[in-house]
Design an enzyme around this catalytic site. Sequence first.
Site, PDB file in Angstrom:
ATOM      1  N   CYS A 158       0.804  -1.229   0.000  1.00 50.72           N
ATOM      2  CA  CYS A 158       0.000   0.000   0.000  1.00 50.72           C
ATOM      3  C   CYS A 158       0.835   1.276   0.000  1.00 50.72           C
ATOM      4  O   CYS A 158       0.299   2.366  -0.157  1.00 50.72           O
ATOM      5  CB  CYS A 158      -0.927  -0.015   1.202  1.00 50.72           C
ATOM      6  SG  CYS A 158      -1.786  -1.583   1.355  1.00 50.72           S
ATOM      7  N   HIS A 291      -3.018   8.179   6.021  1.00 51.08           N
ATOM      8  CA  HIS A 291      -3.219   6.904   5.322  1.00 51.08           C
ATOM      9  C   HIS A 291      -4.654   6.450   5.602  1.00 51.08           C
ATOM     10  O   HIS A 291      -5.366   6.039   4.686  1.00 51.08           O
ATOM     11  CB  HIS A 291      -2.181   5.872   5.785  1.00 51.08           C
ATOM     12  CG  HIS A 291      -2.229   4.593   5.029  1.00 51.08           C
ATOM     13  ND1 HIS A 291      -2.149   4.549   3.658  1.00 51.08           N
ATOM     14  CD2 HIS A 291      -2.370   3.302   5.438  1.00 51.08           C
ATOM     15  CE1 HIS A 291      -2.231   3.278   3.253  1.00 51.08           C
ATOM     16  NE2 HIS A 291      -2.364   2.507   4.314  1.00 51.08           N
ATOM     17  N   HIS A 326      -9.551   2.350  -0.688  1.00 47.99           N
ATOM     18  CA  HIS A 326      -8.104   2.166  -0.593  1.00 47.99           C
ATOM     19  C   HIS A 326      -7.632   1.625  -1.944  1.00 47.99           C
ATOM     20  O   HIS A 326      -7.913   0.483  -2.289  1.00 47.99           O
ATOM     21  CB  HIS A 326      -7.767   1.215   0.548  1.00 47.99           C
ATOM     22  CG  HIS A 326      -6.301   1.119   0.830  1.00 47.99           C
ATOM     23  ND1 HIS A 326      -5.338   1.746   0.049  1.00 47.99           N
ATOM     24  CD2 HIS A 326      -5.616   0.479   1.819  1.00 47.99           C
ATOM     25  CE1 HIS A 326      -4.143   1.478   0.543  1.00 47.99           C
ATOM     26  NE2 HIS A 326      -4.277   0.716   1.607  1.00 47.99           N
TER      27      HIS A 326
END
Lengths: 397, 339
Positions: A158, A291, A326
Amino acid sequence: MSKAHVVHTGIITAIGNDTAACLQSLLEGKSGIGKAEILKTHWQDELPVAEVKLSNEELAGKTGVSPDWPRTALLSAIAVQEAWEPYKEKAKGLRTSFFSANTVGGMDLTENVYKDFITDVQSVALKQIINHECGAITEIVAAHFGIGDFVTTISTACSSSANSIMMAAQMIEAGMLDIAIAGGADSLSKFTLNGFHTLMILDKQPCQPFDNNRRGLNLGEGAGYVLLMSEKAMQQCGAQAICTVSGYANANDAYHQTASSPDGIGNKLAMGNALKKAGLKPADISYINLHGTGTANNDSSEGKAVEAIFEGRVPMASSTKAFTGHTLGAAGGVEAVFSALSIKEGVVFPNMRWQTQMEDINWQVETKLKTGQDISHVLSNSFGFGGNCSSLIFSSC
Amino acid sequence: MLNIDLYINSAGIISGAGNNMNGNFLQNIPQYSANALPAVEPDYKEYIPVMQLRRMSRAVRMGVVAAKTAMQQAGIEKPDAMCVGSAYGCLQDTETFLGKMTEQDEQMLTPTAFIQSTHNTVAGQIALLANCNGHNLTYVHRGHSFEHAIIDAKLYLQQHPGEHLLVGAIEEQTANSIKALQYAGATAKEHYAPGDVMAGSLHAPVCGEGAAFFSITQQPLSEKSIHIAGLDIFRADEQTAFEKISTFANNNSPFDVFVSGMNGEKRNHAFYRRLGEEIFKYTPRTTFKQFCGEYPVAASFATGMLFHRIFPGIDASRVKNIVLVNNHCEYYSCWKFTL
């Protein structure tokens, strides 16, 4: 030594097919999370996603590439085209490069033919598997746009595309390159959806990052790139800087393959070292693009790490993943575009769907859109599997 | 050409031609008749607790033990940062999860294989076991994955002078990856011997795999250290590659040995023969892919071989300046090493 200047952006996510459309959705509070329509999966009705509502043929039509490409490459090409189109004729003679991260490669195609591949490889068309590698995605896009002075692919889960921006900025600063298109792309796939589902970190409702009652994340898809230039390249291209990449750092949590350490050891190192690189104090940061995935674990450790680094005086902060989901390997690129927009437009994007204060942190995310702000420095966080933690700082010029 | 200027102080190597964990690396020339060369793996139990070992795929085991060996040989407990290259990533775990997902129609799946399928699993596990909180990157750019990790090391050390890096590359082969490469015409179906590779008579290369990790610093740590004095990388067709290699040679000569990445396939053999005849005419030539096979990060095996001062067929005592030319498909790299 020239800094790496952000002069333009390119993006496609569930909330818009270009920078202007994404900005509009961010300002209007329009989320991209909903039912999967393009991705055909067993979990269609149960797991919401932030999907770009265009078929592969429609995506390919936007850049004139083959619809046989993996979806990640199709998304990537659209965002690269937006970032690069205004300057490609002006950049003659400059060393131009492409730093693109992804995690899924051509898996969206491979997973549909894998059963046949196992039983009879001859029954599978080569085009279905030939671009399976992550590096292949970057190469076919680079070749389409004729970018070849340096081309690389990073895959650190990620945090992938934050790292590609970091490396691009370093190579421009070191005088090794003049121009870099840097960021990343990832499409939805059954592989990643099921993988995250087995970890029991997917929210069956639209996600609520940094909410005390958060249930997990929604996967998204998209691509996001910043067009970086040295001063010399800006002069030749007649480009104006939106901001600079002033700080960056990569650290490893070294705690667990997928989970973050409770206090966010890696998160703190990444943020602290990025500040050090930028020569800034925590108080200089105007906005943190968190995040903030919406999982219990990430938001807790990131929240505590932010509190520690900013010694309780946390600036305006929000996660934009309630808008875009995401987007994994694209997330750092997508959020770099949002960080540049925050500086350019003087806005702070809301942390959507927030209702309840988290019990384990002593600061609050911004829940309402803020306009008319003087945003000088934005900190953008990207944390991932494998303990990879990266932070970038974008500064107004 | 990139101004690399780094020193390699130690190596941990696991390859189809053996590993360097027991001190007799490449003492015996490997013999085989095969289309794929599986790595000769060490006894992992000596390096990794059995409980942890059970959960690790071959890619992770190879990477972790090669990394541990490089660290031990350099006398460090943990590096300050690490840079890793792997074109294919963790294939075995990817296939496990993909297989179950398709067989079970997306139901009743467990997370372990998925967790370990990400490309950065090897670097993540090394960091975890060494408790290394530093910079940690994984490059997945086909035949340049290892070279990009080297460039990253250079960039990192420029900003963090004096630090100690672990740089390496890893590639694993599986029955299915070999099948896919054969289908694409990139791996041989027929069985070949090392002599066939050296004679350049193959229809397609023999598939290799392995891990090679190195301690890297800006200054040499001992007389064993070797210097990466130059590196140029490019993606090109054969003619353009020939010209670029020629330029690299002109800028970096003289050389005492030309290490050729010739993989045994006919056309590839002809290309390297042309390099030998026209660019490195007066330089003794040696090869390495008859040992390790062809794979995207095979330059890391060659680097390990050079670190051990192994130049098959050449008097090593006379070697000081080395040129390594490698390619994996259209991804080329030219290296200058000095001993």
